[in-house]
Design an enzyme around this catalytic site. Structure first.
Site, PDB file in Angstrom:
ATOM      1  N   HIS A  62      -0.999   0.644  -9.791  1.00 17.36           N
ATOM      2  CA  HIS A  62      -1.618  -0.242  -8.961  1.00 17.36           C
ATOM      3  C   HIS A  62      -2.395  -1.391  -9.644  1.00 17.36           C
ATOM      4  CE1 HIS A  62      -3.981  -0.524  -4.597  1.00 17.36           C
ATOM      5  NE2 HIS A  62      -3.611  -1.679  -5.479  1.00 17.36           N
TER       6      HIS A  62
ATOM      7  N   ARG B  18       0.697  -1.270  -0.107  1.00 12.09           N
ATOM      8  CA  ARG B  18       0.090  -0.127  -0.038  1.00 12.09           C
ATOM      9  C   ARG B  18       0.918   1.349   0.054  1.00 12.09           C
ATOM     10  NH1 ARG B  18      -3.503  -2.700  -1.794  1.00 12.09           N
ATOM     11  NH2 ARG B  18      -5.407  -3.341  -0.733  1.00 12.09           N
TER      12      ARG B  18
END
Ligand code: NDP
Length: 306
Positions: free
Chosen positions: A269, A221
């Site tokens: 991502h 993350r």
């Protein structure tokens, strides 16, 4: 009994198709068009509007549409007693491992160096391989597979996790032995869940503990990394480069310095995106288990936060 999909800004149709493919009579309601909130007993979430779950008086189970649950736990309106399940799936794991292997091989075989040489028509045969010892932070569903595949490819591998593990198949360090772990490695893969304890773990203080020239791969993350510390860590030689898939703000703003930094490779991502066809059976199985009061699959430990 109905299942709600709440995934704003994304087309839910692939999920609807996949769930119906596996269970044709399933009752699905889609955010923001939820007509019968009182029927919803299970909610599938990806970045739902905080507080929105209060709409469902009979909600009994939350499922993340991905492996991470930080987007759910960050909503204070989610009751502490609410069970949360997440996706653990071979296809998701396979894609993640392939991404990390790509990052390790890019560093080991110096693809960015040869791309630069090609542009300048340079033929340089010196030092074609950088010796690599890979450390994986987070040895769960994803990190464990990364370790196995890199080990198979012949790289020395080292694991770092929360709990003590006596029978781990590779050299392993629990969280109180970070320095010993970092002393062993020159490629660092972050595959930790985002929890209060792991947020901002990758900061300048951390990078100073790394072997000179360590290569960072962050696929967990964005909030694990203190972004303003990364370029100083490169400039000071603690790190030699980084491959990043996740950021504090996504999409990465145009003005962000990472776009222009040659020592940082960025991807948007995509390291591993949940495949609805592959993940739907476990969602349906959990829906069934909820109704028949059986133990749930891939249940998150609410105390640990992952
Ligand atoms: P798991 O829950 O299976 O594994 C988590 C691992 O992290 C465990 O080994 C755990 O240790 C370790 N851990 C947790 N807290 C700490 C801590 N404070 N210090 C050291 N180790 C810790 O997670 P997954 O492998 O399924 O997923 C990891 C993360 O990857 C997800 O949470 C998600 O954020 C991210 N992800 C990113 C994707 C992308 O496309 N970029 C796609 C999918 C996931 P222990 O074993 O001792 O419990």
């Amino acid at each position: 009994m109905s299942l709600a999909i709440i995934s704003p800004g994304r087309n839910p149709q692939v999920w609807i198709d996949a769930l119906i493919f596996h269970q044709p009579d399933i009752d699905i309601q889609i955010y923001p068009d939820i007509k019968r909130p009182e029927d919803v007993e299970m909610a599938l979430l990806w970045q739902h509007p905080p507080g929105y779950l209060d709409t469902f008086p009979n909600l009994k189970l939350i499922s993340s549409l991905g492996a991470g649950v930080d987007h759910i736990l960050s909503d204070p309106a989610v009751p502490a007693s609410m069970p949360i399940v997440r996706i653990v799936d071979e296809k998701l794991t396979w894609s993640m491992t392939n991404y990390v292997v790509m990052g390790v091989l890019n560093f080991h075989r110096q693809i960015t160096r040869y791309q630069a040489d090609q542009k300048r028509k340079v033929w340089d045969m010196s030092n074609p391989e950088i010796p690599v010892k890979v450390g994986v932070m987070g040895v769960g569903a994803l990190g464990g597979d990364v370790l196995d595949k890199l080990n198979y490819l012949g790289f020395p591998v080292f694991g770092f996790g929360f709990t003590k593990k006596d029978d781990f198949p590779y050299p392993y360090f629990s969280k109180d032995h970070l320095q010993d772990f970092l002393n062993e490695i020159n490629v660092l893969v972050c595959l930790l869940p985002l929890t209060p304890e792991t947020e901002s773990i990758l900061d300048l203080k951390f990078f100073k503990k790394c072997q000179t020239g360590t290569y960072l791969i962050n696929v967990a993350r964005g909030k694990h990394l203190v972004e303003e510390d990364l370029i100083p860590a490169l400039n000071q030689g603690f790190l030699s480069g980084a491959m990043l898939d996740v950021y504090r703000q996504e999409p990465l703003p145009d003005t962000h310095p990472f776009w222009e930094e040659e020592r940082i490779q960025i991807t948007p991502h995509i390291a591993s995106v949940t495949n609805p066809r592959a993940a739907s059976p476990q969602i349906i199985e959990n829906f069934r288990r909820l109704r028949s009061n059986q133990p749930l699959l891939n249940l998150v430990d609410r105390k640990k936060g992952y």
